[in-house]
Design a protein around this motif. Structure first.
Motif, PDB file in Angstrom:
ATOM      1  N   ALA A 167       0.831  -1.217   0.000  1.00  0.00           N
ATOM      2  CA  ALA A 167       0.000   0.000   0.000  1.00  0.00           C
ATOM      3  C   ALA A 167       0.863   1.263   0.000  1.00  0.00           C
ATOM      4  O   ALA A 167       0.439   2.310  -0.510  1.00  0.00           O
ATOM      5  N   VAL A 168       2.065   1.177   0.560  1.00  0.00           N
ATOM      6  CA  VAL A 168       2.975   2.332   0.522  1.00  0.00           C
ATOM      7  C   VAL A 168       3.376   2.632  -0.920  1.00  0.00           C
ATOM      8  O   VAL A 168       3.391   3.790  -1.356  1.00  0.00           O
ATOM      9  N   ALA A 169       3.668   1.586  -1.678  1.00  0.00           N
ATOM     10  CA  ALA A 169       4.065   1.767  -3.083  1.00  0.00           C
ATOM     11  C   ALA A 169       2.886   2.285  -3.913  1.00  0.00           C
ATOM     12  O   ALA A 169       3.064   3.135  -4.791  1.00  0.00           O
ATOM     13  N   VAL A 170       1.696   1.773  -3.636  1.00  0.00           N
ATOM     14  CA  VAL A 170       0.503   2.256  -4.345  1.00  0.00           C
ATOM     15  C   VAL A 170       0.337   3.758  -4.120  1.00  0.00           C
ATOM     16  O   VAL A 170       0.127   4.530  -5.065  1.00  0.00           O
ATOM     17  N   ASP A 293      13.061   7.077   0.753  1.00  0.00           N
ATOM     18  CA  ASP A 293      12.364   5.790   0.677  1.00  0.00           C
ATOM     19  C   ASP A 293      13.031   4.876  -0.339  1.00  0.00           C
ATOM     20  O   ASP A 293      12.445   4.565  -1.371  1.00  0.00           O
ATOM     21  N   ASN A 294      14.244   4.416  -0.034  1.00  0.00           N
ATOM     22  CA  ASN A 294      14.854   3.377  -0.871  1.00  0.00           C
ATOM     23  C   ASN A 294      13.913   2.200  -0.987  1.00  0.00           C
ATOM     24  O   ASN A 294      13.908   1.484  -1.968  1.00  0.00           O
ATOM     25  N   THR A 295      13.140   2.007   0.079  1.00  0.00           N
ATOM     26  CA  THR A 295      12.120   0.970   0.074  1.00  0.00           C
ATOM     27  C   THR A 295      10.958   1.434   0.950  1.00  0.00           C
ATOM     28  O   THR A 295      11.108   2.371   1.744  1.00  0.00           O
ATOM     29  N   VAL A 296       9.813   0.773   0.779  1.00  0.00           N
ATOM     30  CA  VAL A 296       8.596   1.176   1.485  1.00  0.00           C
ATOM     31  C   VAL A 296       8.770   1.174   3.007  1.00  0.00           C
ATOM     32  O   VAL A 296       8.115   1.922   3.717  1.00  0.00           O
ATOM     33  N   TYR A 297       9.666   0.324   3.502  1.00  0.00           N
ATOM     34  CA  TYR A 297       9.884   0.235   4.951  1.00  0.00           C
ATOM     35  C   TYR A 297      10.147   1.603   5.581  1.00  0.00           C
ATOM     36  O   TYR A 297       9.606   1.938   6.629  1.00  0.00           O
ATOM     37  N   TYR A 298      10.990   2.400   4.904  1.00  0.00           N
ATOM     38  CA  TYR A 298      11.408   3.657   5.522  1.00  0.00           C
ATOM     39  C   TYR A 298      10.250   4.639   5.677  1.00  0.00           C
ATOM     40  O   TYR A 298      10.224   5.436   6.598  1.00  0.00           O
ATOM     41  N   GLU A 299       9.288   4.560   4.758  1.00  0.00           N
ATOM     42  CA  GLU A 299       8.151   5.481   4.872  1.00  0.00           C
ATOM     43  C   GLU A 299       7.280   5.128   6.087  1.00  0.00           C
ATOM     44  O   GLU A 299       6.551   5.976   6.600  1.00  0.00           O
ATOM     45  N   LEU A 300       7.370   3.881   6.541  1.00  0.00           N
ATOM     46  CA  LEU A 300       6.643   3.487   7.758  1.00  0.00           C
ATOM     47  C   LEU A 300       7.470   3.764   9.010  1.00  0.00           C
ATOM     48  O   LEU A 300       6.950   4.238  10.018  1.00  0.00           O
ATOM     49  N   ALA A 301       8.770   3.459   8.957  1.00  0.00           N
ATOM     50  CA  ALA A 301       9.601   3.509  10.170  1.00  0.00           C
ATOM     51  C   ALA A 301      10.075   4.918  10.513  1.00  0.00           C
ATOM     52  O   ALA A 301      10.052   5.319  11.685  1.00  0.00           O
ATOM     53  N   PHE A 302      10.528   5.674   9.506  1.00  0.00           N
ATOM     54  CA  PHE A 302      11.144   6.971   9.801  1.00  0.00           C
ATOM     55  C   PHE A 302      10.206   7.952  10.527  1.00  0.00           C
ATOM     56  O   PHE A 302      10.624   8.579  11.508  1.00  0.00           O
ATOM     57  N   ARG A 316      -1.744   2.678  10.118  1.00  0.00           N
ATOM     58  CA  ARG A 316      -3.086   3.251  10.246  1.00  0.00           C
ATOM     59  C   ARG A 316      -3.173   4.590   9.497  1.00  0.00           C
ATOM     60  O   ARG A 316      -4.124   4.850   8.764  1.00  0.00           O
ATOM     61  N   LEU A 317      -2.133   5.425   9.670  1.00  0.00           N
ATOM     62  CA  LEU A 317      -2.127   6.729   8.998  1.00  0.00           C
ATOM     63  C   LEU A 317      -2.102   6.565   7.483  1.00  0.00           C
ATOM     64  O   LEU A 317      -2.784   7.282   6.750  1.00  0.00           O
ATOM     65  N   LEU A 318      -1.316   5.581   7.020  1.00  0.00           N
ATOM     66  CA  LEU A 318      -1.237   5.294   5.583  1.00  0.00           C
ATOM     67  C   LEU A 318      -2.614   4.938   5.028  1.00  0.00           C
ATOM     68  O   LEU A 318      -3.074   5.523   4.040  1.00  0.00           O
ATOM     69  N   HIS A 319      -3.278   3.976   5.684  1.00  0.00           N
ATOM     70  CA  HIS A 319      -4.565   3.497   5.166  1.00  0.00           C
ATOM     71  C   HIS A 319      -5.653   4.558   5.281  1.00  0.00           C
ATOM     72  O   HIS A 319      -6.630   4.543   4.523  1.00  0.00           O
ATOM     73  N   ALA A 320      -5.502   5.488   6.227  1.00  0.00           N
ATOM     74  CA  ALA A 320      -6.480   6.573   6.379  1.00  0.00           C
ATOM     75  C   ALA A 320      -6.212   7.717   5.398  1.00  0.00           C
ATOM     76  O   ALA A 320      -6.910   8.726   5.413  1.00  0.00           O
ATOM     77  N   GLY A 321      -5.161   7.581   4.570  1.00  0.00           N
ATOM     78  CA  GLY A 321      -4.855   8.629   3.594  1.00  0.00           C
ATOM     79  C   GLY A 321      -4.116   9.818   4.180  1.00  0.00           C
ATOM     80  O   GLY A 321      -3.962  10.855   3.524  1.00  0.00           O
ATOM     81  N   PRO A 325      -0.707  14.022   0.062  1.00  0.00           N
ATOM     82  CA  PRO A 325      -0.518  15.474   0.191  1.00  0.00           C
ATOM     83  C   PRO A 325      -1.649  16.163   0.956  1.00  0.00           C
ATOM     84  O   PRO A 325      -1.422  17.170   1.623  1.00  0.00           O
ATOM     85  N   THR A 326      -2.852  15.631   0.855  1.00  0.00           N
ATOM     86  CA  THR A 326      -4.005  16.241   1.514  1.00  0.00           C
ATOM     87  C   THR A 326      -4.215  15.736   2.941  1.00  0.00           C
ATOM     88  O   THR A 326      -5.157  16.156   3.611  1.00  0.00           O
ATOM     89  N   GLY A 327      -3.349  14.830   3.424  1.00  0.00           N
ATOM     90  CA  GLY A 327      -3.531  14.251   4.756  1.00  0.00           C
ATOM     91  C   GLY A 327      -2.907  15.094   5.854  1.00  0.00           C
ATOM     92  O   GLY A 327      -2.417  16.203   5.615  1.00  0.00           O
ATOM     93  N   LYS A 328      -2.927  14.541   7.086  1.00  0.00           N
ATOM     94  CA  LYS A 328      -2.381  15.269   8.241  1.00  0.00           C
ATOM     95  C   LYS A 328      -0.866  15.140   8.326  1.00  0.00           C
ATOM     96  O   LYS A 328      -0.211  15.924   9.003  1.00  0.00           O
ATOM     97  N   MET A 329      -0.292  14.100   7.702  1.00  0.00           N
ATOM     98  CA  MET A 329       1.156  13.884   7.767  1.00  0.00           C
ATOM     99  C   MET A 329       1.661  13.524   6.363  1.00  0.00           C
ATOM    100  O   MET A 329       2.052  12.395   6.105  1.00  0.00           O
ATOM    101  N   PRO A 330       1.663  14.486   5.456  1.00  0.00           N
ATOM    102  CA  PRO A 330       2.053  14.168   4.069  1.00  0.00           C
ATOM    103  C   PRO A 330       3.518  13.723   3.992  1.00  0.00           C
ATOM    104  O   PRO A 330       4.403  14.382   4.520  1.00  0.00           O
TER     105      PRO A 330
END
Lengths: 392, 141
Positions: A167-170, A293-302, A316-321, A325-330
């Motif tokens: 879902a991070v890559a999507v 984001d060399n890989t999707v992991y970093y977008e979750l962990a960092f 949870r934040l990812l799936h909630a959008g 760019p329009t989210g709370k933590m772009p």
């Protein structure tokens, strides 16, 4: 101490350009940045360049000298900065410091790279005392495997699933499709990502950034100089560089001490914390972040490691959008490394260009609404980390 | 075993001792920090007097993560021919060391994170001269 303005941003799109020389793509980035700043090449007082690993620089990392010779040898000082994939941000840090301290009024920061095919070979040495060489010789753990190891540890700790990773890559491509400078602008479904080849379990091909060619440049100047050119400058609020700590539990070679907590990139954590401290803001005050984001992991962990959100909250934040760019933590409104590919030493500067364009409100469908302050972050071989915060 | 004999993947990193296989490293006598491979100096910034002594590590640890290598890596990595996906384990040793190593397992996908592993010296594959290339590996117990 002078305030530092980022007056101009320029980029050559990321892609594969076998017909072009490195000088050619750097020139496009530099000329764009000069035009954007509304200045002539002759006004540049110094050049801070990322030393390339794979191309140009006369084989000595003298990439700033290549740029000066190509643009016109004005006799300006050149600083060639080597910091692995953090080299672009490292050069930005040096350019910033030159202006902050009053040494120069107008500095060009530039990074460009043409990459060989295939996944990056991390070490350039065949030497039995080089830890990177030993890691490949005695074990066999290239970059994607290293990222897979971090990813699997997160899955064990937080229950992150393969669908979460996909879902991070999507999301990255959902945003990056709108970026004319990005190389991979396809829209992917969750199935597309999950059906892509397994590279290093649990990571799949579309979850890992490939290599690209690209170049980016930024014109930095003093507040006084900026006021002559624009009424609405973008400010460089802070930059920071760091190196990894001894006790972060992340083995860069064959082994390390476990330290406390889970393995992490301390060089990223330290540079980000220092940049936030210098800018005088907390992590939640950032309107958006361009992270490595060399890989999707970093977008979750960092984001969790830096205090942008709570540990274990990223999925949870990812799936909630909320990372759109329009989210709370772009996160990565540019599309990130997944959409650009990695032109190693130039990466830090494409991120800083994106932060600048976002703050000016020039990003169209991928715009972060009312973006006022944003951060760019990169890491590189040798335990190098760098972060820069820009604001309007 | 190959007719061409065996060769260690690198010299001085592991040994088959009378007590069993061990990793060859060092430890600072001042701050007790362990190192693998051997280190000529202590890298702990809190340590005020680097005093390195040879030490050995193993034979058992706990897996804290696993990566699978689904494609054949380029040289200098040695792998089986024909290629078979292998696992790499991140292992915490009770001696206070975290070490990577190849997993010696029939089906690396089925190896659980969190389990105990034992140190073994085993071939990674053959080199261009047909010699078995030996390295330390982690075998689930």
């Amino acid at each position: 101490m002078n305030d530092v303005a980022a007056l101009g941003f320029g980029m050559h799109p990321w892609g594969k350009f076998p017909e072009k020389r490195l000088n050619d793509i750097c020139r496009v980035a530099v000329e764009s940045a000069l035009a954007d700043a509304g200045i002539a090449w002759k006004e540049i007082e110094a050049v801070c360049a990322a030393s390339s690993r794979f191309s140009g620089g006369k084989g000595w990392g003298l990439n700033g000298n290549d740029v000066v010779e190509d643009m016109g040898s004005t006799g300006v000082p050149v600083y060639n900065m080597s910091a692995g994939c953090a080299a672009g941000s490292n050069a930005f840090n040096v350019g910033y410091t030159m202006i902050k301290s009053g040494v120069h009024d107008v500095v060009l920061v530039v990074g460009g790279e043409k990459m060989p095919k295939g996944f990056i070979q991390t070490s350039g040495l065949e030497d039995a005392t080089d830890p990177e060489y030993l890691r490949q010789r005695c074990v066999g753990l290239p970059g994607p495997g290293f990222w897979a190891m971090l990813t699997r540890a997160r899955m064990e700790e937080y229950g992150t699933t393969e669908a979460d990773l996909a879902a991070v890559a999507v999301k990255a491509h959902q945003v990056g499709t709108h970026n004319e400078n990005a190389r991979f602008r396809q829209i992917f479904s969750l199935e597309d990502v999950l059906n892509s080849n397994m590279v290093s379990h649990p990571l799949r091909l579309y979850e890992i950034c490939p290599v690209s060619d690209g170049a980016a440049a930024v014109v930095l100047c003093s507040a006084e100089f900026a006021r002559k050119k624009t009424t609405q400058p973008i400010w460089a609020a802070s930059t920071a560089v760091a190196t990894a700590r001894f006790d972060d539990g992340l083995p860069r070679g064959l082994a390390c001490v476990p330290g406390e907590g889970r393995p992490h990139h301390s060089e990223a954590r330290i540079s980000v914390a220092k940049a936030l401290e210098t800018a005088g803001i907390g992590p939640k005050e950032l309107d958006f972040v361009e992270l490595q984001d060399n890989t999707v992991y970093y977008e979750l962990a960092f984001p969790e490691e830096w205090g942008l959100c709570e540990p274990g909250e990223s999925e949870r934040l990812l799936h909630a959008g909320e990372t759109l760019p329009t989210g709370k933590m772009p996160i990565n409104p540019s599309g990130g490394f997944l959409c650009f590919g990695e032109a190693t030493t130039a990466q830090g500067l494409f991120q800083i260009c994106e932060v600048g364009w976002q703050l000016r409100g020039e990003c169209g469908p991928r715009q972060v609404p009312n973006a006022r302050i944003g951060m760019a972050q990169s890491i590189g071989l040798g335990g190098n980390g760098a972060a820069a915060i820009l604001k309007r | 075993m190959s007719e061409q004999g065996t060769i260690d993947a690198a010299e001085g990193l592991f040994s088959q001792t009378p007590e069993g296989p061990r990793l060859l490293g060092s430890r600072c006598a001042t701050c007790q920090t362990p190192y693998f491979p051997r280190s000529e100096a202590c890298h702990n910034p809190e340590c005020e007097n680097s005093d390195m002594r040879d030490d050995t590590f193993g034979p058992e640890g706990r897996l804290i993560s696993i990566a699978l290598q689904n494609y054949p890596p380029p040289p200098p990595t040695i792998a089986a021919d024909p290629y078979a996906t292998y696992g790499v384990g991140l292992v915490d040793l009770p001696e206070g060391l975290r070490v990577i190593g190849r997993l010696l397992a029939e089906d690396p996908e089925q190896v659980p994170v969190g389990g105990l592993v034992a140190l073994v010296i085993a071939p990674l594959g053959q080199d261009a001269e047909g010699r078995e290339v030996l390295s330390w590996q982690w075998k689930p117990v």
